[in-house]
Design an enzyme around this catalytic site. Structure first.
Site, short mmCIF file in Angstrom:
data_model
loop_
_atom_site.label_atom_id
_atom_site.label_comp_id
_atom_site.label_asym_id
_atom_site.label_seq_id
_atom_site.Cartn_x
_atom_site.Cartn_y
_atom_site.Cartn_z
N GLY A 349 -0.34 -7.80 38.77
CA GLY A 349 -0.39 -6.89 37.63
C GLY A 349 -1.78 -6.85 37.06
O GLY A 349 -2.46 -5.85 37.16
N GLU A 352 -6.75 -12.04 33.48
CA GLU A 352 -7.88 -12.00 32.57
C GLU A 352 -9.04 -12.92 32.94
O GLU A 352 -9.67 -13.50 32.06
CB GLU A 352 -7.39 -12.35 31.16
CG GLU A 352 -7.01 -13.82 30.93
CD GLU A 352 -5.54 -14.15 31.11
OE1 GLU A 352 -4.85 -13.37 31.81
OE2 GLU A 352 -5.08 -15.17 30.58
N ASN A 353 -9.37 -13.07 34.23
CA ASN A 353 -10.51 -13.90 34.61
C ASN A 353 -11.70 -13.52 33.73
O ASN A 353 -11.98 -12.35 33.53
CB ASN A 353 -10.87 -13.68 36.07
CG ASN A 353 -9.66 -13.73 36.96
OD1 ASN A 353 -8.96 -14.72 37.00
ND2 ASN A 353 -9.37 -12.62 37.63
N GLU A 386 -5.75 -7.47 28.49
CA GLU A 386 -6.66 -8.38 29.20
C GLU A 386 -7.96 -8.58 28.41
O GLU A 386 -8.48 -9.68 28.34
CB GLU A 386 -6.96 -7.86 30.61
CG GLU A 386 -5.71 -7.62 31.49
CD GLU A 386 -4.78 -8.81 31.58
OE1 GLU A 386 -5.23 -9.97 31.47
OE2 GLU A 386 -3.55 -8.59 31.73
N GLU A 408 -0.23 -15.77 25.37
CA GLU A 408 0.32 -14.51 25.85
C GLU A 408 0.95 -13.69 24.74
O GLU A 408 0.85 -12.46 24.72
CB GLU A 408 1.34 -14.77 26.96
CG GLU A 408 0.72 -15.28 28.25
CD GLU A 408 -0.40 -14.40 28.77
OE1 GLU A 408 -0.55 -13.25 28.31
OE2 GLU A 408 -1.15 -14.87 29.64
ZN LIG Z 1 -1.85 -12.08 29.26
#
Ligand SMILES: [Zn+2]
Ligand SMILES: *[C@@H]1O[C@H](CO)[C@@H](O)[C@H](O)[C@H]1NC(C)=O
Ligand SMILES: *[C@@H]1O[C@H](CO)[C@@H](O)[C@H](O)[C@H]1NC(C)=O
Ligand SMILES: *[C@@H]1O[C@H](CO)[C@@H](O)[C@H](O)[C@H]1NC(C)=O
Ligand SMILES: *[C@@H]1O[C@H](CO)[C@@H](O)[C@H](O)[C@H]1NC(C)=O
Length: 965
Positions: A349, A352-353, A386, A408
């Site tokens: 999906g 968030e690197n 993100e 989250e």
């Molecule tokens: Zn997330």
């Protein structure tokens, strides 16, 4: 973490029924690759969504440190130098795609020890002078000799036993050389393949969250083990290498006879291993920047997608959103660049690197020509989510995965603010009610739910960690933080947040650190007072599962709270430290005027001023800013229903949706009568807004599923046809006879609902409309006249109304489709035909990989099962071929539970229950794999449905027939 797959919202009811299946399919994927939310699913009334029971580690107190899943606190990493070289062609000697690498980690010894534990999974280590590692002392320290080293497979460690001790306060360097497989398993450093212009291409990419960095290089793979990373990638000439930082040096060189390019990146900030990213591809990009700022903003994708301009929407919204977050967090963007990249077949999906966010294509790319409003909103909200993590999660990181909900939940709340800033006309903040609050109400009302927060010691193993990535963490997290920000007010919330982020930048926290800073913000706000501390109030919402239903008696002014359970007979065996009572902020209005907020702090409050008589109604939980349901005395329910009928616009939009949703769920829980719930839908013939309609349709969906094969359905359909016809005609008018797109964002969704629901309920004008459009397309296949928003529902209804000619045309279009979303829309629509032999043929196609890709097999069968005509055919089909399906599609497939859920969704008779039991018995030898639990649940749900139908059928039937005469 990564955003889960999104169901496009433009499907309307016919599609919505299917969307539900698709949604479930994806949830299962999500369970494996973790991930998050699916929109437009988990119909609240179904109560079918269950949270997997949480297994706790049953470690029988291991003796050795390497038998524990958590690292000891004796060592802490300072920096790494990593060089990785992925090979994008098969290795001749192993027959595998591989990568090689070297890593040096400098760590500080905090406590004297003769043991080094470092995570390492599935890597083959090269011997360096007889050992798997080389240890060097730094700054005058001498490194003890290595006695032995081994891989502890279960706990995923490289264990190094030393002859002498490492000295506290000294630093050492540990060097390793290794080789790993660049598998297509979507974990760690992996490969993704796609075809462009007939050429197969391979991308090396990565997904580290939660515990896969250890599969790319040996590392201290826990979020609190932050370090600085110096990354170098070696890659084939002509490809581009990306990582978290900007590239600072690119040289062409020859290594072992291979002509390669070596790209070195600037050192990262101090960060967690799970946020690293390494990518080698031949992708193209477009560039922007944040205004008045040196941050480089780029969008990367397949060359063709970039050339066709599909990256521009994401690029357009990224700059403004980063600026918004800088202001909101009162902290500048911490890095020198922001790359976002769309990967074909990226199952996660989005992830968030830090500085290099990865997305699946549908979550980043937007094609104005073929995408719907829902596709566009997906890009907007996933990007917003993100980017929100760049500060919350990445700059400041929770110490351990047990607090994942805060990371989250936070991003899932703030994404609505970021998205709203970038698209201010969309009113997107209102949609949080449908996408998060209603969605999680359905799950959190079950006795099998669990609290948001877990104890740190309860979450150890990788599978326990991935279990944390669920609807409760994301959506309930978002809902309670929204409530918190509402009662603190947004400016106070943002001030506490900013002080938290600034204090803990580049470090780690636990959730109470955030409470501390919010409480500080409260105390320093003149005139602000709360009945209790932020800690006292919020801990009740995060340490106990579920939520209350607040009952208001407007005759006496007594209000009470009670743990809301969808099934009143279910037994709650999880104890709560607060006895299932909450501190509930109640915003309310009387006579259309908002009154002073009331805090319900115990089980019952007496003589609250929420009394009324005559026709003046009381309405509580304004805009559903609180995470609870509301019930009233019968008289007040009557007043509200009368107001809806007389002039519904006096009641706030979100509360109109809520009255319906509360009523239907209270009826399911046997708190109020089913007919009272049904009466909240009477006013719909005057309703023109999306959110209340969507809420009603989701709730009515259960009735449709339960009754669409029986005599009640005729009446139900007649009633709903009457209710939806005005909406259909309204949209015909505002779109100038369907030639324009409604201007409002939510109006576009509602237009889709109007068409799909009208067609489904048998509005003849609708059938004609969709069939004529489809015919036009058939006559001129190169020119599709159907607006992208409406494709899913128009295809479905035209195929349902048509015959073999329509079906075969759609099949041809499906086979020729080059855009994935277009193929997906056609594949679901093909299941809409009412012609049995076509459905049977389609079922056969679903098991032929040359016709339907293997990954789409089970969802195709589920689509067919959602068609009332297709359901018995699909059930016969899977019963007859179970062992074949199981062997061909069962290995490692997660979609079996969805297949079983999909096929059995309507089951509500004793006969069907018997068939299910028989099915289980007959195939006990074959097995059900990932569908085992689903099969048990299907039997349970069928039994519950039988009961519900028996109890409600007659009154529902009578009610509908009265309404229609
Ligand atoms: Zn997330
Ligand atoms: C890591 O690499 C950087 C840059 O190449 C170099 O300056 C540094 O000395 C290296 N550190 C270690 C521990 O090898
Ligand atoms: C690692 O070693 C094992 C055992 O020798 C071998 O089967 C496997 O293919 C190796 N993996 C790689 C990526 O070289
Ligand atoms: C390296 O080689 C590639 C392909 O041969 C070429 O396009 C590129 O300009 C070279 N880069 C440098 C830094 O010399
Ligand atoms: C991006 O922004 C430009 C400039 O405002 C605009 O012309 C273009 O249509 C936008 N593209 C998309 C896909 O939104």
């Amino acid at each position: 973490m990564a955003k889960g797959f999104y169901i496009s919202k433009n499907m309307g009811l016919a599609g919505l029924l299917m969307g539900a299946v698709a949604g479930v399919v994806i949830i299962a994927l999500a369970a494996v690759y973790d991930k998050e939310k699916t929109k437009n699913q988990n119909k609240p009334v179904d109560g079918v969504t269950t949270v997997s029971p949480t297994t706790s580690s049953t470690l029988s107190t291991p003796k050795n440190p390497w038998e524990y899943y958590r690292l000891p606190d004796s060592l802490s990493p300072v920096s790494y130098n990593i060089t990785l070289w992925p090979r994008l062609v098969v290795n001749a000697s192993t027959g595998l795609y591989i990568f090689t690498g070297q890593s040096d980690v400098v760590f500080r010894c905090e406590k004297e020890t003769d043991l080094i534990l470092i995570h390492c999974n599935k890597l083959n280590l090269t011997l360096l002078s007889g050992h798997r590692v080389r240890l060097t002392g730094l700054d005058g320290a001498t490194a003890p000799n290595v006695i032995s080293s081994w891989l502890q497979v279960k706990t995923e460690y490289l264990v190094i036993q030393l002859k002498g001790k490492l000295a506290a306060g000294k630093s050492y360097r540990l060097s390793t050389d290794f080789q790993g497989e660049l598998a297509d398993d979507l974990k760690g450093f992996y490969r993704s393949e796609y075809t462009e212009d007939g050429v197969k291409k391979v991308v090396a990419t990565s997904q580290m969250q939660a515990t896969f960095a250890r599969k790319a290089f040996p590392c201290f793979d826990e979020p609190a083990m932050k370090a600085v990373f110096h990354v170098t990638l070696i890659h084939q000439r002509g490809t581009v290498a990306l990582s978290n930082g900007r590239d600072v040096e690119t040289v062409n060189t020859t290594i072992d006879g291979a002509e390669v390019t070596k790209t070195r990146f600037e050192p990262t900030k101090r960060m967690s291993t799970y946020l690293l990213a390494f990518i080698v591809s031949d992708f193209a990009h477009i560039t922007g920047s944040i205004e008045n700022n040196n941050v480089l903003v780029r969008i990367w994708a397949r060359r063709k997608a970039i050339a066709e301009g599909h990256g521009y929407y994401a690029l357009n919204v990224t700059g403004p959103m980063l600026q918004f977050y800088e202001g909101y967090y009162n902290a500048s963007y911490p890095l020198s660049k922001s790359d976002q990249i769309a990967l074909p077949d990226f199952s996660a999906g989005a992830m968030e690197n830090w500085g290099l966010i990865t997305y699946r294509e549908t979550a980043l790319l937007y094609d104005p020509a073929s995408s719907s409003v829902g596709n566009k909103e997906t890009v907007l909200t996933v990007v917003a989510h993100e980017l929100a993590h760049m500060w919350f999660g990445n700059l400041v990181t929770l110490r351990w995965w047990n607090d994942l909900w805060l990371n989250e939940g936070f991003a899932s709340y703030v994404e609505y603010l970021g998205a709203d800033y970038a698209e201010p006309t969309w009113n997107i903040k209102e949609l949080i009610i449908l996408y998060e609050v209603h969605k999680v109400f359905a799950v959190d009302a079950l006795a099998s739910s669990h609290p948001l927060s877990r104890k740190e010691e309860e979450v150890n193993r990788p599978d326990e960690i991935s279990e944390m990535f669920n609807t409760i963490s994301y959506s309930k997290g978002a809902a309670v933080l929204r409530m918190l920000s509402d009662f603190l007010t947004e400016p106070v919330f943002a001030r506490g947040l900013s002080s938290y982020l600034n204090e803990f930048a580049f470090n780690n926290t636990v959730y109470s650190d955030l409470w501390d800073h919010l409480q500080k913000a409260v105390l320093t706000t003149p005139g602000m007072s709360l009945p209790h501390t932020v800690h006292d109030i919020m801990n009740r919402w995060i340490l106990q599962m579920g939520f209350p239903v607040v009952t208001i008696d407007t005759a006496t002014g007594h209000i009470t709270q009670k743990h809301f359970l969808l099934d009143p007979d279910s037994v709650v065996d999880r104890p709560s430290p607060y006895n299932y009572t909450w501190m509930v902020p109640i915003k309310w209005m009387k006579g259309g005027v908002e009154r002073e907020q009331h805090w319900l702090l115990q089980e019952t409050d007496r003589h609250v001023p929420m009394t009324t008589a005559g026709s003046e109604w009381v309405l509580a939980n304004l805009n559903v800013s609180g995470y609870y349901r509301v019930n009233y005395d019968t008289d007040n329910w009557e007043r509200l229903i009368n107001q809806l009928t007389a002039d519904h616009t006096v009641i706030p939009l979100i509360n109109r949706a809520q009255i319906v949703d509360d009523a239907f769920n209270l009826a399911r829980a046997k708190v109020i009568n089913t007919t009272l719930a049904l009466r909240t839908t009477r006013y719909l013939s005057q309703e023109r807004d999306y959110i209340p309609w969507e809420s009603a349709i989701r709730n009515l969906n259960y009735y449709i599923l339960m009754f669409d094969r029986g005599q009640v359905y005729g009446m139900l359909q007649a009633y709903l046809k009457m209710q939806v016809s005005p909406l259909f005609d309204y949209f015909r008018t505002v779109t100038a006879d369907w030639t324009r797109v409604p201007t409002g964002h939510n109006d576009q969704y509602n237009q889709i609902n109007a068409i799909s629901f009208a067609c489904r309920m048998g509005v003849e004008r609708c059938r004609v409309l969709t069939s004529v459009w489809f015919r036009e397309w058939m006559l001129n296949p190169d020119h599709n006249p159907i607006h992208p928003n409406l494709k899913t529902t128009v295809y479905c209804n035209a195929i349902a109304a048509g015959g073999v000619e329509e079906w075969d045309f759609a099949w041809t279009m499906f086979k020729n489709a080059t855009v994935a979303t277009e193929a997906a829309k056609l594949r679901s629509a093909l299941a809409c035909t009412k012609v049995p032999w076509l459905l049977n043929r389609y079922l056969d196609y679903s098991l032929d990989p040359a016709k339907i890709r293997k990954q789409d097999c089970t969802s195709t069968i589920s689509y067919i099962a959602h068609n009332v005509v297709g359901m018995p055919l699909a059930w016969d089909f899977i019963r007859a071929r179970w062992s074949y399906i199981y062997t061909e599609y069962g290995g490692g497939s997660f979609s079996f539970s969805n297949l079983i859920n999909g096929v059995t969704r309507r089951f509500s008779t004793e006969f069907e229950l018997k068939q299910l039991k028989q099915f289980k018995e007959d195939n006990a030898g074959v097995g059900f794999g990932s569908g085992t639990l689903a099969l048990e649940q299907a039997m349970e749900k069928t039994a519950a449905n039988i009961k519900w139908v028996a109890e409600n059928q007659e009154q529902v039937m009578n009610w509908f027939s009265n309404e229609c005469t």
